[in-house]
Write an enzyme that holds these catalytic residues in place. Sequence first.
Site, PDB file in Angstrom:
ATOM      1  N   ARG A  85      11.318  -0.668  10.724  1.00 47.38           N
ATOM      2  CA  ARG A  85      10.424  -0.616  11.701  1.00 47.38           C
ATOM      3  C   ARG A  85      10.290  -1.230  12.820  1.00 47.38           C
ATOM      4  O   ARG A  85      10.530  -2.654  12.697  1.00 47.38           O
ATOM      5  CB  ARG A  85       8.857  -0.580  10.620  1.00 47.38           C
ATOM      6  CG  ARG A  85       8.478   0.794  10.575  1.00 47.38           C
ATOM      7  CD  ARG A  85       7.360   0.701   9.365  1.00 47.38           C
ATOM      8  NE  ARG A  85       6.079  -0.246   9.972  1.00 47.38           N
ATOM      9  CZ  ARG A  85       5.062  -0.247   9.348  1.00 47.38           C
ATOM     10  NH1 ARG A  85       5.014   0.287   8.037  1.00 47.38           N
ATOM     11  NH2 ARG A  85       4.209  -0.738   9.764  1.00 47.38           N
TER      12      ARG A  85
ATOM     13  N   ARG B  75      -9.726   1.085   8.529  1.00 44.12           N
ATOM     14  CA  ARG B  75      -9.243  -0.113   8.998  1.00 44.12           C
ATOM     15  C   ARG B  75     -10.465  -1.000   9.831  1.00 44.12           C
ATOM     16  O   ARG B  75     -10.210  -2.102  10.211  1.00 44.12           O
ATOM     17  CB  ARG B  75      -7.978  -0.280   9.871  1.00 44.12           C
ATOM     18  CG  ARG B  75      -6.692  -0.635   9.113  1.00 44.12           C
ATOM     19  CD  ARG B  75      -5.574  -0.065  10.287  1.00 44.12           C
ATOM     20  NE  ARG B  75      -4.483  -0.841  10.079  1.00 44.12           N
ATOM     21  CZ  ARG B  75      -3.497  -0.428   9.565  1.00 44.12           C
ATOM     22  NH1 ARG B  75      -3.448   0.595   8.874  1.00 44.12           N
ATOM     23  NH2 ARG B  75      -2.193  -1.181   9.443  1.00 44.12           N
TER      24      ARG B  75
ATOM     25  N   LYS C 244       0.905  -1.097   0.013  1.00 41.03           N
ATOM     26  CA  LYS C 244       0.052  -0.021  -0.196  1.00 41.03           C
ATOM     27  C   LYS C 244       0.723   1.236   0.124  1.00 41.03           C
ATOM     28  O   LYS C 244       0.665   2.061  -0.836  1.00 41.03           O
ATOM     29  CB  LYS C 244      -0.933  -0.118   1.305  1.00 41.03           C
ATOM     30  CG  LYS C 244      -1.917  -1.330   1.345  1.00 41.03           C
ATOM     31  CD  LYS C 244      -2.704  -1.076   2.900  1.00 41.03           C
ATOM     32  CE  LYS C 244      -1.917  -1.176   3.933  1.00 41.03           C
ATOM     33  NZ  LYS C 244      -1.433  -2.183   4.217  1.00 41.03           N
TER      34      LYS C 244
ATOM     35  N   ARG D  43      -0.546  -8.056  13.724  1.00 42.18           N
ATOM     36  CA  ARG D  43      -1.208  -7.178  12.739  1.00 42.18           C
ATOM     37  C   ARG D  43      -1.892  -7.805  11.762  1.00 42.18           C
ATOM     38  O   ARG D  43      -3.000  -7.614  11.031  1.00 42.18           O
ATOM     39  CB  ARG D  43       0.109  -6.494  11.940  1.00 42.18           C
ATOM     40  CG  ARG D  43       0.507  -5.257  12.754  1.00 42.18           C
ATOM     41  CD  ARG D  43       2.179  -5.142  12.311  1.00 42.18           C
ATOM     42  NE  ARG D  43       2.362  -4.485  11.117  1.00 42.18           N
ATOM     43  CZ  ARG D  43       3.550  -4.496  10.430  1.00 42.18           C
ATOM     44  NH1 ARG D  43       4.427  -5.117  11.171  1.00 42.18           N
ATOM     45  NH2 ARG D  43       3.443  -4.328   9.110  1.00 42.18           N
TER      46      ARG D  43
HETATM   47  P1  AP5 Z   1       4.796  -1.501   1.809  1.00 35.94           P
HETATM   48  O1  AP5 Z   1       4.585  -0.644   0.487  1.00 35.94           O
HETATM   49  O2  AP5 Z   1       5.657  -0.885   2.933  1.00 35.94           O
HETATM   50  O3  AP5 Z   1       3.653  -2.131   2.345  1.00 35.94           O
HETATM   51  P2  AP5 Z   1       2.218  -1.826   2.967  1.00 35.94           P
HETATM   52  O4  AP5 Z   1       1.153  -2.323   2.446  1.00 35.94           O
HETATM   53  O5  AP5 Z   1       2.192  -0.408   3.266  1.00 35.94           O
HETATM   54  O6  AP5 Z   1       2.484  -2.640   4.720  1.00 35.94           O
HETATM   55  P3  AP5 Z   1       2.442  -1.796   5.978  1.00 35.94           P
HETATM   56  O7  AP5 Z   1       3.372  -2.994   6.899  1.00 35.94           O
HETATM   57  O8  AP5 Z   1       3.126  -0.612   5.947  1.00 35.94           O
HETATM   58  O9  AP5 Z   1       0.883  -1.860   6.410  1.00 35.94           O
HETATM   59  P4  AP5 Z   1       0.693  -1.926   7.886  1.00 35.94           P
HETATM   60  O10 AP5 Z   1      -0.969  -1.897   7.516  1.00 35.94           O
HETATM   61  O11 AP5 Z   1       1.011  -3.253   8.647  1.00 35.94           O
HETATM   62  O12 AP5 Z   1       1.088  -0.569   8.610  1.00 35.94           O
HETATM   63  P5  AP5 Z   1       0.809   0.697   8.680  1.00 35.94           P
HETATM   64  O13 AP5 Z   1       2.057   1.758   8.763  1.00 35.94           O
HETATM   65  O14 AP5 Z   1      -0.439   1.215   8.083  1.00 35.94           O
HETATM   66  O15 AP5 Z   1       5.776  -2.829   1.339  1.00 35.94           O
HETATM   67  C1  AP5 Z   1       6.399  -3.748   2.231  1.00 35.94           C
HETATM   68  C2  AP5 Z   1       7.804  -4.251   1.867  1.00 35.94           C
HETATM   69  O16 AP5 Z   1       7.676  -4.829   0.403  1.00 35.94           O
HETATM   70  C3  AP5 Z   1       8.787  -3.165   1.358  1.00 35.94           C
HETATM   71  O17 AP5 Z   1       9.711  -3.379   1.611  1.00 35.94           O
HETATM   72  C4  AP5 Z   1       8.473  -2.795  -0.227  1.00 35.94           C
HETATM   73  O18 AP5 Z   1       9.719  -2.385  -0.640  1.00 35.94           O
HETATM   74  C5  AP5 Z   1       8.177  -4.190  -0.516  1.00 35.94           C
HETATM   75  N1  AP5 Z   1       7.484  -4.317  -1.760  1.00 35.94           N
HETATM   76  C6  AP5 Z   1       6.291  -3.816  -1.935  1.00 35.94           C
HETATM   77  N2  AP5 Z   1       5.689  -4.034  -3.063  1.00 35.94           N
HETATM   78  C7  AP5 Z   1       6.429  -5.065  -3.657  1.00 35.94           C
HETATM   79  C8  AP5 Z   1       5.997  -5.914  -4.805  1.00 35.94           C
HETATM   80  N3  AP5 Z   1       5.172  -5.663  -5.801  1.00 35.94           N
HETATM   81  N4  AP5 Z   1       7.200  -7.001  -5.154  1.00 35.94           N
HETATM   82  C9  AP5 Z   1       8.318  -6.988  -4.052  1.00 35.94           C
HETATM   83  N5  AP5 Z   1       8.212  -6.351  -2.948  1.00 35.94           N
HETATM   84  C10 AP5 Z   1       7.600  -5.328  -2.691  1.00 35.94           C
HETATM   85  O19 AP5 Z   1       0.162   0.760  10.333  1.00 35.94           O
HETATM   86  C11 AP5 Z   1       1.155   0.415  11.211  1.00 35.94           C
HETATM   87  C12 AP5 Z   1       0.448   0.376  12.679  1.00 35.94           C
HETATM   88  O20 AP5 Z   1      -0.182   1.785  12.826  1.00 35.94           O
HETATM   89  C13 AP5 Z   1      -0.725  -0.679  12.742  1.00 35.94           C
HETATM   90  O21 AP5 Z   1      -0.377  -1.733  13.132  1.00 35.94           O
HETATM   91  C14 AP5 Z   1      -1.545   0.293  13.943  1.00 35.94           C
HETATM   92  O22 AP5 Z   1      -0.988   0.122  15.124  1.00 35.94           O
HETATM   93  C15 AP5 Z   1      -1.523   1.683  13.691  1.00 35.94           C
HETATM   94  N6  AP5 Z   1      -2.271   2.022  12.585  1.00 35.94           N
HETATM   95  C16 AP5 Z   1      -2.277   2.676  11.349  1.00 35.94           C
HETATM   96  N7  AP5 Z   1      -3.513   3.117  10.864  1.00 35.94           N
HETATM   97  C17 AP5 Z   1      -4.443   2.598  11.657  1.00 35.94           C
HETATM   98  C18 AP5 Z   1      -5.772   2.641  11.534  1.00 35.94           C
HETATM   99  N8  AP5 Z   1      -6.489   3.104  10.535  1.00 35.94           N
HETATM  100  N9  AP5 Z   1      -6.503   2.293  12.640  1.00 35.94           N
HETATM  101  C19 AP5 Z   1      -6.067   1.813  13.634  1.00 35.94           C
HETATM  102  N10 AP5 Z   1      -4.592   1.724  13.870  1.00 35.94           N
HETATM  103  C20 AP5 Z   1      -3.864   2.017  12.836  1.00 35.94           C
HETATM  104 MG    MG Z   2       2.477   1.058   4.784  1.00 32.57          MG
END
Ligand code: AP5
Ligand code: MG
Length: 216
Positions: A163, A89, A14, A174
Amino acid sequence: MKNIILLGPPGAGKGTQARSLSDKYGFVQLSTGDMLREAKKDKSKLGLKVSNIMAKGELVTDEIVIDLIKKKIINTTNNKGFIFDGFPRTLAQADALGNLLNKVNQVLDYVIEMYVDDDKLVQRITGRFSCSSCGELYHKITKIPKKTGICDVCGSIDKFKFRQDDNEDSLKTRLLAYYRDTSPLIGYYYALKKLKKVNGLGSINEIQDAIRNIII
Ligand code: AP5
Ligand code: MG
């Protein structure tokens, strides 16, 4: 103007896609994860409150994230649309987003579900690192910087970081949170006729083309 949600489990890509589409087409990326990590970095009251919850991989409260998004939607003018990354979410967050967009006379155009097998998610998450200066995302196998230790985008040297929640325990929590609280949104947006699906297993460029074909 288009408003788009990227929906998918941790590691689905994402953030990678939202960043790149925003750079290319002028969308405003709204990532609640990035906003919360900023708050943690600044050691603000909010940051201290969410720090433990995020490290464990649990969801922070709806109230906190809805408030963050509300401020951004209200204070951003003249944009080409928003890409929501990691928000909503929960069903409560999805309802709140619908109401907020309504208030500013905007609509939600597409919800793009990015689906990826759990095995692949583990590989993606455990190899991820990013530039602490500009936020560019990298992966130790699939997206390595062109010059070792130097960010391709901003040229910072030795500023890469991992991270805190990218470990096996936190990832389990998660994933569970995704399947329990977030995956019901797939049905919700399907019923609202907003849902599109993209296979998140291809290369970064292939996935970008698939998303672009839907939204542009
Ligand atoms: P990346 O693009 O970083 O993946 P992502 O989908 O953004 O994954 P996240 O881990 O950021 O999602 P998340 O939902 O757990 O975390 P968030 O920050 O939202 O890609 C991942 C890796 O793969 C990278 O190394 C990239 O280079 C590689 N890659 C990407 N695409 C690829 C491809 N096609 N092929 C190969 N490699 C690839 O949330 C973190 C925390 O914040 C949550 O756990 C929660 O505690 C809190 N939080 C955030 N938002 C909310 C909400 N709305 N409600 C409640 N709590 C929340
Ligand atoms: Mg992300």
